[in-house]
Design an enzyme around this catalytic site. Structure first.
Site, PDB file in Angstrom:
ATOM      1  N   TYR A 147      -2.546  -1.966  10.237  1.00 25.03           N
ATOM      2  CA  TYR A 147      -2.600  -2.062   8.774  1.00 25.03           C
ATOM      3  C   TYR A 147      -1.333  -1.480   8.147  1.00 25.03           C
ATOM      4  O   TYR A 147      -0.704  -2.095   7.277  1.00 25.03           O
ATOM      5  CB  TYR A 147      -3.836  -1.323   8.271  1.00 25.03           C
ATOM      6  CG  TYR A 147      -4.034  -1.387   6.774  1.00 25.03           C
ATOM      7  CD1 TYR A 147      -4.686  -2.454   6.186  1.00 25.03           C
ATOM      8  CD2 TYR A 147      -3.575  -0.357   5.958  1.00 25.03           C
ATOM      9  CE1 TYR A 147      -4.871  -2.512   4.804  1.00 25.03           C
ATOM     10  CE2 TYR A 147      -3.751  -0.404   4.585  1.00 25.03           C
ATOM     11  CZ  TYR A 147      -4.406  -1.474   4.013  1.00 25.03           C
ATOM     12  OH  TYR A 147      -4.585  -1.523   2.648  1.00 25.03           O
TER      13      TYR A 147
ATOM     14  N   SER B 280       0.848  -1.187   0.000  1.00 25.21           N
ATOM     15  CA  SER B 280       0.000   0.000   0.000  1.00 25.21           C
ATOM     16  C   SER B 280       0.883   1.236   0.000  1.00 25.21           C
ATOM     17  O   SER B 280       2.047   1.183   0.427  1.00 25.21           O
ATOM     18  CB  SER B 280      -0.891   0.022   1.242  1.00 25.21           C
ATOM     19  OG  SER B 280      -1.567   1.264   1.378  1.00 25.21           O
TER      20      SER B 280
END
Length: 255
Positions: free
Chosen positions: A154, A140
């Site tokens: 995350y 990401s």
């Protein structure tokens, strides 16, 4: 002639969002697709909409389940050429480090980091059996940037995926296996839009930082994965493949 003719792709998290779009796109481009997900109903639906695909239920955090996935893929299609390790979670109780509990940390890392580890551990030998292939690990843009609106578990898990991908890329390069980290920016997926549905101001706070003024679509990210899966990217290895609309390059965005 499709860009993935003759290839077999295993896509985790393929029941919805980016994974579903990738399954449909890879299928359109000639691949045989293993739609892998914990959600059977949605996964079966995705597989049914592909040209040639099968659904396999998998819990990517469980070693036995992941090993069984690649055994099933090999039995069904004779081998595996592409690993698209896309499965991930971002639960609402993953927040600031001051409020996130260890249980939330463990749950996120079990899927996002351990899941990629297991998919590579059991999937890369299948690629080696074919003389090589492509591994696409979904990291990401948050692995490269900080945010005051934190999802600490995350973010850390995606940093782990990015580092893992680099190491695997170097380790297996001379054996024909390419490993790249696909790093999407914010995407219009059910996962993210649920977070914004009750708080439009939260979306607007983020949108102002996007040079293009919008989130990515799932198909746009799937198209980047298609490039990495195809032979067109034959010299792309160990890359941090950012598809973020310029977000990570921005200091001041257009008014």
């Amino acid at each position: 002639m499709g860009r993935l003719d003759g290839k077999v792709a295993v896509i985790t998290g393929a029941a919805g969002g980016i994974g579903r779009e990738a399954a449909l796109l890879f299928s359109e481009e000639g691949a045989s697709v293993v739609v892998a997900d914990v959600s059977a109903e949605s996964g079966e639906k995705t597989a049914a909409e592909c040209r040639e695909a099968v659904f396999e239920k998998v819990d990517v955090s469980d070693a036995g389940s992941v090993e069984a996935l690649y055994d099933a893929a090999t039995r069904r299609f004779g081998g595996v050429d592409v690993l698209y390790n896309n499965a991930g979670i971002m639960p609402p109780d993953d927040d600031s480090i001051l409020t996130t509990e260890p249980d939330a940390w463990d749950r996120v890392h079990a899927v996002n980091a351990r899941g990629v580890f297991l998919c590579c551990k059991f999937g890369i030998p299948r690629l080696l059996d074919r003389g090589g292939g492509s591994v696409i690990n979904v990291a990401s843009f948050v692995a490269l940037m900080g945010a005051a609106t934190s999802q600490i578990a995350y973010t850390a898990s995606k940093g782990a995926v990015l580092s893992m991908s680099r190491e695997l890329a170097v380790q297996f390069a001379r054996r024909g296996v390419r490993v790249n980290a696909l790093c999407p920016g914010p995407v219009e997926t059910p996962l993210l839009m649920r977070l914004f549905s009750d708080d439009p101001a939260a979306y607007e706070r983020r949108r102002v930082h996007l040079p293009m003024g919008r989130l990515a679509t799932a198909r746009e990210i799937a198209s980047a994965a298609l490039f990495l899966a195809s032979d067109e990217s034959s010299y792309v290895n160990g890359a941090t493949f950012l598809v973020d609309g310029g977000l990570s390059a921005a200091y001041v965005t257009p008014e």
